[in-house]
Design a protein around this motif. Structure first.
Motif, PDB file in Angstrom:
ATOM      1  N   UNK A  70       0.890  -1.012   0.105  1.00 45.32           N
ATOM      2  CA  UNK A  70       0.068   0.036  -0.058  1.00 45.32           C
ATOM      3  C   UNK A  70       0.898   1.332   0.161  1.00 45.32           C
ATOM      4  N   UNK A  71       1.850   1.398   0.853  1.00 43.10           N
ATOM      5  CA  UNK A  71       2.815   2.442   0.739  1.00 43.10           C
ATOM      6  C   UNK A  71       3.348   2.741  -0.445  1.00 43.10           C
ATOM      7  N   UNK A  72       3.798   1.526  -1.320  1.00 44.51           N
ATOM      8  CA  UNK A  72       4.488   1.728  -2.575  1.00 44.51           C
ATOM      9  C   UNK A  72       3.216   2.103  -3.359  1.00 44.51           C
ATOM     10  N   UNK A  73       2.138   1.553  -3.469  1.00 42.96           N
ATOM     11  CA  UNK A  73       0.958   1.862  -4.510  1.00 42.96           C
ATOM     12  C   UNK A  73       0.732   3.724  -4.072  1.00 42.96           C
ATOM     13  N   UNK A  74       0.898   4.067  -2.865  1.00 42.58           N
ATOM     14  CA  UNK A  74       0.585   5.542  -2.409  1.00 42.58           C
ATOM     15  C   UNK A  74       1.595   6.430  -3.012  1.00 42.58           C
ATOM     16  N   UNK A  75       2.912   5.788  -3.087  1.00 40.07           N
ATOM     17  CA  UNK A  75       4.172   6.415  -3.594  1.00 40.07           C
ATOM     18  C   UNK A  75       4.512   7.233  -2.238  1.00 40.07           C
ATOM     19  N   UNK A  76       4.496   6.589  -1.218  1.00 40.35           N
ATOM     20  CA  UNK A  76       4.912   7.166   0.069  1.00 40.35           C
ATOM     21  C   UNK A  76       6.176   6.672   0.734  1.00 40.35           C
ATOM     22  N   UNK A  77       6.875   5.898  -0.119  1.00 38.88           N
ATOM     23  CA  UNK A  77       7.891   5.201   0.319  1.00 38.88           C
ATOM     24  C   UNK A  77       9.184   6.303   0.580  1.00 38.88           C
ATOM     25  N   UNK A  78       9.256   7.589  -0.324  1.00 42.98           N
ATOM     26  CA  UNK A  78      10.501   8.483  -0.070  1.00 42.98           C
ATOM     27  C   UNK A  78      10.141   9.212   1.130  1.00 42.98           C
ATOM     28  N   UNK A  79       8.784   9.649   1.283  1.00 42.64           N
ATOM     29  CA  UNK A  79       8.336  10.481   2.281  1.00 42.64           C
ATOM     30  C   UNK A  79       8.607  10.190   3.473  1.00 42.64           C
ATOM     31  N   UNK A  80       8.289   8.838   3.708  1.00 34.81           N
ATOM     32  CA  UNK A  80       8.330   8.007   5.060  1.00 34.81           C
ATOM     33  C   UNK A  80       9.876   7.463   5.213  1.00 34.81           C
ATOM     34  N   UNK A  81      10.705   7.710   4.392  1.00 39.39           N
ATOM     35  CA  UNK A  81      12.078   7.369   4.639  1.00 39.39           C
ATOM     36  C   UNK A  81      12.966   8.616   4.944  1.00 39.39           C
ATOM     37  N   UNK A  82      12.427   9.563   4.931  1.00 40.98           N
ATOM     38  CA  UNK A  82      12.939  10.872   5.007  1.00 40.98           C
ATOM     39  C   UNK A  82      13.377  11.016   6.715  1.00 40.98           C
ATOM     40  N   UNK A  83      14.002  12.008   7.253  1.00 40.97           N
ATOM     41  CA  UNK A  83      14.464  12.239   8.513  1.00 40.97           C
ATOM     42  C   UNK A  83      13.394  12.067   9.702  1.00 40.97           C
ATOM     43  N   UNK A  84      12.106  12.507   9.189  1.00 38.24           N
ATOM     44  CA  UNK A  84      10.872  12.661  10.133  1.00 38.24           C
ATOM     45  C   UNK A  84      11.295  13.604  11.261  1.00 38.24           C
ATOM     46  N   UNK A 113      -5.703   6.029  -5.680  1.00 35.25           N
ATOM     47  CA  UNK A 113      -4.758   6.430  -5.096  1.00 35.25           C
ATOM     48  C   UNK A 113      -4.944   7.522  -3.821  1.00 35.25           C
ATOM     49  N   UNK A 114      -5.645   8.443  -4.136  1.00 36.95           N
ATOM     50  CA  UNK A 114      -6.072   9.555  -3.257  1.00 36.95           C
ATOM     51  C   UNK A 114      -6.796   9.020  -1.857  1.00 36.95           C
ATOM     52  N   UNK A 115      -7.550   7.896  -2.207  1.00 34.71           N
ATOM     53  CA  UNK A 115      -8.188   7.525  -0.892  1.00 34.71           C
ATOM     54  C   UNK A 115      -7.295   6.570   0.150  1.00 34.71           C
ATOM     55  N   UNK A 116      -6.314   5.889  -0.795  1.00 34.99           N
ATOM     56  CA  UNK A 116      -5.339   5.131  -0.140  1.00 34.99           C
ATOM     57  C   UNK A 116      -4.446   6.091   0.646  1.00 34.99           C
ATOM     58  N   UNK A 117      -4.133   7.071   0.190  1.00 40.65           N
ATOM     59  CA  UNK A 117      -3.002   7.892   0.516  1.00 40.65           C
ATOM     60  C   UNK A 117      -3.748   8.712   1.832  1.00 40.65           C
ATOM     61  N   UNK A 118      -4.754   9.052   2.017  1.00 40.97           N
ATOM     62  CA  UNK A 118      -5.522   9.594   3.137  1.00 40.97           C
ATOM     63  C   UNK A 118      -5.549   8.534   4.254  1.00 40.97           C
ATOM     64  N   UNK A 119      -5.905   7.199   3.847  1.00 39.54           N
ATOM     65  CA  UNK A 119      -5.935   6.212   5.048  1.00 39.54           C
ATOM     66  C   UNK A 119      -4.591   5.778   5.572  1.00 39.54           C
ATOM     67  N   UNK A 120      -3.564   5.967   4.676  1.00 40.95           N
ATOM     68  CA  UNK A 120      -2.154   5.568   4.827  1.00 40.95           C
ATOM     69  C   UNK A 120      -1.638   6.877   5.764  1.00 40.95           C
ATOM     70  N   UNK A 121      -1.953   7.962   5.384  1.00 40.24           N
ATOM     71  CA  UNK A 121      -1.602   9.176   6.276  1.00 40.24           C
ATOM     72  C   UNK A 121      -2.302   9.392   7.614  1.00 40.24           C
ATOM     73  N   UNK A 122      -3.203   8.562   7.722  1.00 41.53           N
ATOM     74  CA  UNK A 122      -4.214   8.621   9.030  1.00 41.53           C
ATOM     75  C   UNK A 122      -3.458   7.703   9.888  1.00 41.53           C
TER      76      UNK A 122
END
Length: 188
Positions: A70-84, A113-122
């Motif tokens: 899901x993280x890959x499909x939402x293209x959030x891998x780079x964002x969550x790999x950052x320093x945080x 993708x937008x719905x998935x991103x919303x759920x993952x970001x929650x």
């Protein structure tokens, strides 16, 4: 002095000429373009020495393959790999299995993708909320703009009254709480 300037200019001209007249670069470009593209962004940084970041923790877990997909499909891998730093509430595969049939497959489609991103970001907070910082009734803002509520009783932590924290894993860029339910954001 004049001769050293002339020598430097001659050397620079020689380097420029050699770089402009290098052998057939089209062949080299074709050879590299056929290979798989190298990861870019923070997720592409190769580091086998440091502690794993939150994405690497999930990737290394056999119980989080659905979350990783899901993280890959939402293209959030780079964002969550950052320093945080990040606090991630990571549902297990079994947690995703509790959703109605077809839900996960539907969310993994490009048009969702937008719905998935919303759920993952929650499931992600900016900042590190260690166990001793979590209080009963505490509200924590999530990346998607929503809030989750923490329940804490007899040392056990629950999120939104539905997800039990079953493990806590420190990461180089935050903390991962393994949970046994998927958190669904309230309707906006």
């Amino acid at each position: 002095m004049k001769s050293s300037i002339k020598t430097a200019l001659a050397f620079s001209t020689l380097l420029f000429t050699l770089s402009c007249n290098s052998s057939d670069t089209k062949g080299d470009a074709a050879a590299t373009s056929s290979a798989a593209p190298a990861p870019s962004g923070q997720s592409g940084v190769q580091d086998d020495q440091s502690a794993k970041n939150v994405v690497q923790v999930a990737i290394g877990s056999k119980d989080h393959t659905t979350l990783v997909a899901a993280v890959k499909a939402a293209e959030l891998v780079d964002a969550l790999s950052n320093a945080g730093p990040f606090t991630v509430f990571a549902p297990t595969n079994a947690a995703f299995d509790k959703l109605p049939a077809g839900t996960v497959d539907g969310l993994l489609k490009p048009e969702k993708k937008d719905a998935l991103t919303d759920i993952l970001q929650y499931h992600v907070s900016v900042g590190v909320f260690k166990e001793d910082m979590l209080q009963d009734g505490q509200s924590i803002g999530q990346v998607n703009g929503g809030n989750i509520t923490i329940s804490k009783k007899d040392g056990k932590i629950k999120v939104n009254g539905v997800a039990n924290v079953i493990a806590t894993i420190p990461a180089s860029n935050g903390i991962v709480y393994v949970i046994d339910a998927v958190l669904l954001p309230p309707a906006k």
